[in-house]
Design an enzyme around this catalytic site. Sequence first.
Site, PDB file in Angstrom:
ATOM      1  N   GLU A   1      44.986  27.777  19.239  1.00 19.55           N
ATOM      2  CA  GLU A   1      45.533  26.978  18.139  1.00 19.55           C
ATOM      3  C   GLU A   1      44.491  25.948  17.722  1.00 19.55           C
ATOM      4  O   GLU A   1      43.982  25.194  18.566  1.00 19.55           O
ATOM      5  CB  GLU A   1      46.808  26.264  18.633  1.00 19.55           C
ATOM      6  CG  GLU A   1      47.757  25.886  17.556  1.00 19.55           C
ATOM      7  CD  GLU A   1      48.674  27.054  17.113  1.00 19.55           C
ATOM      8  OE1 GLU A   1      48.590  28.139  17.688  1.00 19.55           O
ATOM      9  OE2 GLU A   1      49.446  26.850  16.182  1.00 19.55           O
TER      10      GLU A   1
ATOM     11  N   ASP B   1      21.929  12.692  18.654  1.00 21.51           N
ATOM     12  CA  ASP B   1      21.366  12.932  17.313  1.00 21.51           C
ATOM     13  C   ASP B   1      19.848  13.116  17.378  1.00 21.51           C
ATOM     14  O   ASP B   1      19.285  13.955  16.678  1.00 21.51           O
ATOM     15  CB  ASP B   1      21.727  11.780  16.364  1.00 21.51           C
ATOM     16  CG  ASP B   1      23.237  11.713  16.142  1.00 21.51           C
ATOM     17  OD1 ASP B   1      23.760  10.667  15.724  1.00 21.51           O
ATOM     18  OD2 ASP B   1      23.920  12.737  16.439  1.00 21.51           O
TER      19      ASP B   1
ATOM     20  N   LYS C   1      56.337  31.555  29.319  1.00 18.24           N
ATOM     21  CA  LYS C   1      55.941  32.963  29.479  1.00 18.24           C
ATOM     22  C   LYS C   1      56.183  33.402  30.914  1.00 18.24           C
ATOM     23  O   LYS C   1      56.025  32.602  31.850  1.00 18.24           O
ATOM     24  CB  LYS C   1      54.442  33.138  29.193  1.00 18.24           C
ATOM     25  CG  LYS C   1      54.019  32.777  27.793  1.00 18.24           C
ATOM     26  CD  LYS C   1      52.489  32.787  27.698  1.00 18.24           C
ATOM     27  CE  LYS C   1      52.046  32.204  26.369  1.00 18.24           C
ATOM     28  NZ  LYS C   1      50.592  31.929  26.342  1.00 18.24           N
TER      29      LYS C   1
ATOM     30  N   LYS D   1      53.513  23.618  23.096  1.00 15.79           N
ATOM     31  CA  LYS D   1      53.354  24.405  21.864  1.00 15.79           C
ATOM     32  C   LYS D   1      52.652  23.520  20.831  1.00 15.79           C
ATOM     33  O   LYS D   1      53.238  22.624  20.242  1.00 15.79           O
ATOM     34  CB  LYS D   1      54.714  24.852  21.337  1.00 15.79           C
ATOM     35  CG  LYS D   1      54.603  25.853  20.182  1.00 15.79           C
ATOM     36  CD  LYS D   1      55.949  26.513  19.877  1.00 15.79           C
ATOM     37  CE  LYS D   1      55.835  27.548  18.758  1.00 15.79           C
ATOM     38  NZ  LYS D   1      55.316  27.004  17.499  1.00 15.79           N
TER      39      LYS D   1
ATOM     40  N   LYS E   1      61.960  25.153  20.905  1.00 27.22           N
ATOM     41  CA  LYS E   1      61.575  24.280  19.790  1.00 27.22           C
ATOM     42  C   LYS E   1      62.277  22.940  19.906  1.00 27.22           C
ATOM     43  O   LYS E   1      63.491  22.884  20.136  1.00 27.22           O
ATOM     44  CB  LYS E   1      61.989  24.933  18.462  1.00 27.22           C
ATOM     45  CG  LYS E   1      61.379  26.303  18.216  1.00 27.22           C
ATOM     46  CD  LYS E   1      59.975  26.203  17.696  1.00 27.22           C
ATOM     47  CE  LYS E   1      60.001  25.810  16.244  1.00 27.22           C
ATOM     48  NZ  LYS E   1      58.681  25.917  15.586  1.00 27.22           N
TER      49      LYS E   1
END
Length: 313
Positions: free
Chosen positions: A166, A34, A281, A111, A305
Amino acid sequence: MAKRRIEELKELLQKYDYHYHVLDQPLVEDSTYDLLLKELKELEDKFPDLVTPDSPTQRVGGQVLQGFSTVIHKTPMLSLANAFNDGDLRDFANRIYKTLGEKVKYVCELKIDGLAVSLIYQGGMLVQGATRGDGERGEDITQNIKAIKGIPLKLQRPVDLEVRGEVYMPKKSFELLNKEREEKGEPLFANPRNAAAGTLRQLDPKIVASRNLAAFFYGVVESTELGDSHRENLQKVKELGLPTNPHVAVFDEIEDVISYCQRWHEERNTLPYEIDGIVIKVDSLKQQQRLGFTAKSPRWAIAYKFPAQKAIS
Ligand SMILES: NC(=O)c1cc2c(N)ncc(C(N)=O)c2s1
């Protein structure tokens, strides 16, 4: 002399930001950080023409936006086909073998249960951040992206890059935020994903800065320097100073991918952020190109999922 000191402070603060927010290994106390930020702010106030867009003082923009303008993605942000069980994963592997007539390596990544974003860096400087939207058109949330401390305003090298990732809210921040909202009698967020989405929709970047969002990046789109495997590109993204998820695994056999998914389905609660599955992938970019896309998703990737977690009452 002021210019040198400003450069020195920017470099120090960017390094401290990276260690604190990306490596999760603070180098200095918050008070030290700071103090340096305050010294930089005072120097920039005295010498405004020495302010550059990558200065940490530029993270929280001044004005509250009236709304978000629309961004058209040069490369559409596609969704992933889903796999709900082991059989779906075996079918995915068989389809690929049938098309290519040769074996592939599978890259498995967590994910992240957050919000997909696309960032554009030009000459290493962050110039645009956008939401996925409908895949073709998203919202320009550059101001809010800049307020996320784990996202670098300047890359380690002056490259042109479009990177996908993400934005998420760590579980701890989510619990803290809901506790504050409860004390203020405000409605609670149902889950970290909604909290992240609600935060990125804020028109005031100061609110975004106060919510402790984070991000993982996992895909390179436009870049002056693409490798020839997804794994290599992930490594490049990390070397450029963007946060990437540490849990990446490569397998030759789909049976090993299946056990990896099983393992993370069991261990997901040990993570400090929420995941809703595993992304698998094909590693080779050449093989990805040969597999191509269906109307709405790549043939070379699939999302395994997890069944929805029962809400903790
Ligand atoms: N919709 C998509 O293409 C993706 C969505 C996600 C996600 N939510 N988390 C991680 C990855 C990844 N590591 O590739 C991807 S890819």
